[in-house]
Design a protein around this motif. Structure first.
Motif, short mmCIF file in Angstrom:
data_model
loop_
_atom_site.label_atom_id
_atom_site.label_comp_id
_atom_site.label_asym_id
_atom_site.label_seq_id
_atom_site.Cartn_x
_atom_site.Cartn_y
_atom_site.Cartn_z
N ILE A 105 6.08 0.29 -2.98
CA ILE A 105 6.43 1.51 -2.24
C ILE A 105 5.31 2.55 -2.39
O ILE A 105 4.89 3.18 -1.40
CB ILE A 105 7.78 2.07 -2.71
N LEU A 106 4.83 2.72 -3.60
CA LEU A 106 3.77 3.70 -3.82
C LEU A 106 2.48 3.31 -3.10
O LEU A 106 1.77 4.17 -2.54
CB LEU A 106 3.52 3.89 -5.32
N LYS A 107 2.16 2.02 -3.06
CA LYS A 107 0.96 1.55 -2.33
C LYS A 107 1.10 1.83 -0.84
O LYS A 107 0.14 2.22 -0.17
CB LYS A 107 0.74 0.06 -2.56
N GLN A 108 2.33 1.63 -0.32
CA GLN A 108 2.54 1.89 1.10
C GLN A 108 2.41 3.39 1.39
O GLN A 108 1.87 3.79 2.41
CB GLN A 108 3.92 1.40 1.54
N LYS A 109 2.91 4.23 0.51
CA LYS A 109 2.80 5.68 0.70
C LYS A 109 1.34 6.11 0.68
O LYS A 109 0.92 6.96 1.45
CB LYS A 109 3.60 6.44 -0.37
#
Length: 117
Positions: A105-109
């Motif tokens: 999720i953090l990588k996508q953000k």
């Protein structure tokens, strides 16, 4: 004095003869009693040895039972320890899975510029 000795010579000899005969028969009686005591002592020694053998046998028989009980206790402790470690491993696996999801999720953000400081 000589007269007294002659008058009592028979009684004196009788006493000596009685003493000698009593000594001889008493000696045989004493030997028989000693032999009987020796036999009794041997019997008691055999009896005591038999009791000792029975005691050791009981201890050895009981040792098997005690070993079995202790083995089951130890096996139960090891099973509990294994279960505890497996639970701990599963907990760590869940934490890792959650962290991987959070990381995705953090990588996508970051990729889409959604992270603000």
């Amino acid at each position: 004095m000589h007269q007294i000795l002659i008058e009592n010579f028979g009684a004196f000899m009788g006493a000596i003869l009685t003493g000698i005969v009593g000594f001889l028969f008493g000696k045989k009686k004493l030997q028989a009693e000693v032999a009987g005591m020796s036999a009794d002592n041997e019997g008691k020694e055999i009896e005591n040895a038999d009791k000792l053998v029975k005691l050791y046998k009981e201890v050895l028989d009981d040792l098997g039972n005690r070993y079995e009980i202790k083995f089951k206790e130890l096996s139960s402790i090891y099973d509990s320890k294994i279960k505890l470690l497996e639970d701990e491993i599963n907990l760590h696996k869940r934490i890792i899975a959650q962290l991987k999801e959070e990381n995705i999720i953090l990588k996508q953000k970051i990729k889409f510029g959604g992270v603000t400081r």
